[in-house]
Scaffold this motif. Structure first.
Motif, PDB file in Angstrom:
ATOM      1  N   TRP A 151      30.888 -40.737  32.738  1.00 32.50           N
ATOM      2  CA  TRP A 151      30.175 -40.418  31.141  1.00 32.50           C
ATOM      3  C   TRP A 151      29.757 -38.786  31.331  1.00 32.50           C
ATOM      4  O   TRP A 151      29.979 -38.781  29.961  1.00 32.50           O
ATOM      5  CB  TRP A 151      28.850 -41.689  31.503  1.00 32.50           C
ATOM      6  CG  TRP A 151      28.053 -41.396  32.867  1.00 32.50           C
ATOM      7  CD1 TRP A 151      28.365 -41.731  34.095  1.00 32.50           C
ATOM      8  CD2 TRP A 151      27.160 -41.122  32.709  1.00 32.50           C
ATOM      9  NE1 TRP A 151      27.557 -41.198  35.165  1.00 32.50           N
ATOM     10  CE2 TRP A 151      26.571 -40.709  33.839  1.00 32.50           C
ATOM     11  CE3 TRP A 151      26.142 -39.995  31.466  1.00 32.50           C
ATOM     12  CZ2 TRP A 151      24.984 -39.863  34.392  1.00 32.50           C
ATOM     13  CZ3 TRP A 151      25.348 -38.690  32.241  1.00 32.50           C
ATOM     14  CH2 TRP A 151      24.850 -39.169  33.562  1.00 32.50           C
ATOM     15  N   LEU A 152      29.562 -38.519  32.394  1.00 29.24           N
ATOM     16  CA  LEU A 152      29.834 -37.184  33.133  1.00 29.24           C
ATOM     17  C   LEU A 152      30.969 -35.913  31.705  1.00 29.24           C
ATOM     18  O   LEU A 152      30.498 -35.095  31.257  1.00 29.24           O
ATOM     19  CB  LEU A 152      29.666 -36.987  34.297  1.00 29.24           C
ATOM     20  CG  LEU A 152      28.012 -37.244  34.729  1.00 29.24           C
ATOM     21  CD1 LEU A 152      28.142 -37.193  36.117  1.00 29.24           C
ATOM     22  CD2 LEU A 152      26.758 -36.916  34.039  1.00 29.24           C
ATOM     23  N   ASP A 153      31.849 -36.432  32.028  1.00 26.83           N
ATOM     24  CA  ASP A 153      33.243 -36.162  31.640  1.00 26.83           C
ATOM     25  C   ASP A 153      33.419 -35.646  29.658  1.00 26.83           C
ATOM     26  O   ASP A 153      33.222 -34.731  29.221  1.00 26.83           O
ATOM     27  CB  ASP A 153      34.683 -36.873  31.864  1.00 26.83           C
ATOM     28  CG  ASP A 153      34.441 -36.677  33.676  1.00 26.83           C
ATOM     29  OD1 ASP A 153      33.598 -34.940  33.660  1.00 26.83           O
ATOM     30  OD2 ASP A 153      35.365 -37.829  33.700  1.00 26.83           O
ATOM     31  N   GLU A 154      32.276 -36.916  29.366  1.00 29.97           N
ATOM     32  CA  GLU A 154      31.694 -37.037  27.804  1.00 29.97           C
ATOM     33  C   GLU A 154      31.104 -35.652  27.260  1.00 29.97           C
ATOM     34  O   GLU A 154      31.203 -35.550  25.935  1.00 29.97           O
ATOM     35  CB  GLU A 154      31.675 -38.209  27.390  1.00 29.97           C
ATOM     36  CG  GLU A 154      32.347 -39.167  27.596  1.00 29.97           C
ATOM     37  CD  GLU A 154      32.140 -40.661  27.402  1.00 29.97           C
ATOM     38  OE1 GLU A 154      31.236 -40.835  25.975  1.00 29.97           O
ATOM     39  OE2 GLU A 154      32.413 -41.580  27.574  1.00 29.97           O
ATOM     40  N   MET A 213      20.935 -28.134  32.220  1.00 35.90           N
ATOM     41  CA  MET A 213      21.601 -28.842  33.114  1.00 35.90           C
ATOM     42  C   MET A 213      22.971 -28.709  33.471  1.00 35.90           C
ATOM     43  O   MET A 213      23.466 -28.437  32.307  1.00 35.90           O
ATOM     44  CB  MET A 213      21.411 -30.247  32.953  1.00 35.90           C
ATOM     45  CG  MET A 213      19.994 -31.114  32.898  1.00 35.90           C
ATOM     46  SD  MET A 213      19.496 -33.029  32.149  1.00 35.90           S
ATOM     47  CE  MET A 213      18.577 -33.018  32.423  1.00 35.90           C
ATOM     48  N   ASN A 214      23.306 -28.298  34.965  1.00 35.82           N
ATOM     49  CA  ASN A 214      24.272 -28.589  34.782  1.00 35.82           C
ATOM     50  C   ASN A 214      25.007 -30.495  35.226  1.00 35.82           C
ATOM     51  O   ASN A 214      24.535 -31.350  35.030  1.00 35.82           O
ATOM     52  CB  ASN A 214      24.713 -27.458  36.497  1.00 35.82           C
ATOM     53  CG  ASN A 214      24.217 -28.276  38.044  1.00 35.82           C
ATOM     54  OD1 ASN A 214      23.848 -28.858  37.522  1.00 35.82           O
ATOM     55  ND2 ASN A 214      24.271 -27.297  38.933  1.00 35.82           N
ATOM     56  N   TRP A 245      30.363 -29.349  28.493  1.00 31.67           N
ATOM     57  CA  TRP A 245      29.582 -28.554  28.923  1.00 31.67           C
ATOM     58  C   TRP A 245      29.824 -27.489  28.428  1.00 31.67           C
ATOM     59  O   TRP A 245      31.108 -26.423  28.386  1.00 31.67           O
ATOM     60  CB  TRP A 245      30.035 -28.846  31.126  1.00 31.67           C
ATOM     61  CG  TRP A 245      30.419 -29.822  31.463  1.00 31.67           C
ATOM     62  CD1 TRP A 245      31.040 -30.760  31.367  1.00 31.67           C
ATOM     63  CD2 TRP A 245      28.476 -30.539  31.663  1.00 31.67           C
ATOM     64  NE1 TRP A 245      30.503 -31.846  31.830  1.00 31.67           N
ATOM     65  CE2 TRP A 245      28.873 -31.753  32.223  1.00 31.67           C
ATOM     66  CE3 TRP A 245      27.428 -30.204  31.745  1.00 31.67           C
ATOM     67  CZ2 TRP A 245      28.100 -32.860  32.321  1.00 31.67           C
ATOM     68  CZ3 TRP A 245      26.263 -30.448  32.324  1.00 31.67           C
ATOM     69  CH2 TRP A 245      26.637 -32.361  32.393  1.00 31.67           C
ATOM     70  N   ASP A 246      29.534 -25.979  28.786  1.00 28.64           N
ATOM     71  CA  ASP A 246      29.587 -24.430  28.311  1.00 28.64           C
ATOM     72  C   ASP A 246      30.453 -24.001  29.106  1.00 28.64           C
ATOM     73  O   ASP A 246      31.080 -24.618  30.353  1.00 28.64           O
ATOM     74  CB  ASP A 246      28.393 -23.514  28.072  1.00 28.64           C
ATOM     75  CG  ASP A 246      27.449 -23.790  29.120  1.00 28.64           C
ATOM     76  OD1 ASP A 246      27.850 -23.274  30.608  1.00 28.64           O
ATOM     77  OD2 ASP A 246      26.141 -22.848  28.642  1.00 28.64           O
ATOM     78  N   ASN A 248      28.069 -33.994  21.442  1.00 26.68           N
ATOM     79  CA  ASN A 248      28.273 -34.290  22.752  1.00 26.68           C
ATOM     80  C   ASN A 248      27.556 -32.952  24.088  1.00 26.68           C
ATOM     81  O   ASN A 248      28.161 -32.803  24.638  1.00 26.68           O
ATOM     82  CB  ASN A 248      29.611 -34.327  23.480  1.00 26.68           C
ATOM     83  CG  ASN A 248      29.769 -35.908  22.762  1.00 26.68           C
ATOM     84  OD1 ASN A 248      29.363 -36.637  21.972  1.00 26.68           O
ATOM     85  ND2 ASN A 248      30.977 -36.498  23.539  1.00 26.68           N
ATOM     86  N   ASP A 249      27.054 -31.500  22.957  1.00 28.18           N
ATOM     87  CA  ASP A 249      26.580 -30.326  23.543  1.00 28.18           C
ATOM     88  C   ASP A 249      25.329 -30.329  23.828  1.00 28.18           C
ATOM     89  O   ASP A 249      25.132 -28.726  24.572  1.00 28.18           O
ATOM     90  CB  ASP A 249      27.908 -29.067  22.995  1.00 28.18           C
ATOM     91  CG  ASP A 249      27.594 -29.227  21.384  1.00 28.18           C
ATOM     92  OD1 ASP A 249      26.404 -29.888  20.722  1.00 28.18           O
ATOM     93  OD2 ASP A 249      28.270 -28.165  21.370  1.00 28.18           O
ATOM     94  N   VAL A 250      24.490 -31.082  23.745  1.00 30.57           N
ATOM     95  CA  VAL A 250      23.239 -31.039  23.683  1.00 30.57           C
ATOM     96  C   VAL A 250      22.604 -32.202  23.992  1.00 30.57           C
ATOM     97  O   VAL A 250      22.849 -33.269  23.699  1.00 30.57           O
ATOM     98  CB  VAL A 250      22.373 -30.382  22.332  1.00 30.57           C
ATOM     99  CG1 VAL A 250      20.802 -30.233  22.792  1.00 30.57           C
ATOM    100  CG2 VAL A 250      22.585 -29.520  21.813  1.00 30.57           C
TER     101      VAL A 250
END
Length: 130
Positions: free
Chosen positions: A3-6, A33-34, A9-10, A79-81
């Motif tokens: 789920w973290l791969d979805e 968050m990282n 991330w910048d 998927n970016d916020v």
């Protein structure tokens, strides 16, 4: 897929996060968050952010006691916020801002100037007094 791969991330491995209060829907704060912070937030059920100024994980309330209990985590359409629906703990009413206010968004633009429109609920010197 994890789920973290979805999450998109910048370039620095961060994602913007908005903390919104359950019930009132007040926007309390904005942070980043990282991957580790988001995973820890899901694991603990409490907000863990990545502090860019300290370059480390920051468990919200670790110094002030103003913990954010997470009720929901949502991801936006790109998927970016990340949106956290939280219960602000440690003071009534809840204090999310290091200035001692309920929300970090306490300044209102009106007639060409920024005006403070929310009161200080607790002196910041007393929040972080050890």
């Amino acid at each position: 897929m994890d789920w973290l791969d979805e999450v998109r991330w910048d370039a620095q491995g961060l994602v913007p996060v908005i903390a919104q209060e359950v019930g009132s829907n007040d926007v309390l704060m904005f942070a980043f968050m990282n991957r580790e912070a988001l995973a820890r937030t899901a694991e603990l059920g409490e907000a863990v952010y990545f502090s860019r100024s300290r370059n480390r994980l920051w468990h919200k309330g670790e110094e002030s006691g103003h913990i954010q209990k997470v009720h929901e985590m949502r991801l936006d359409c790109d998927n970016d916020v990340v949106l956290l629906k939280v219960e602000q703990q440690g003071h009534t009413p809840g204090i999310a801002c290091h200035t001692g206010r309920h929300s970090c968004f306490f300044q209102l633009y009106k007639n060409g100037a920024w005006h403070t429109v929310e009161p200080v609920l607790k002196d910041p010197e007393r929040i972080y007094d050890k």
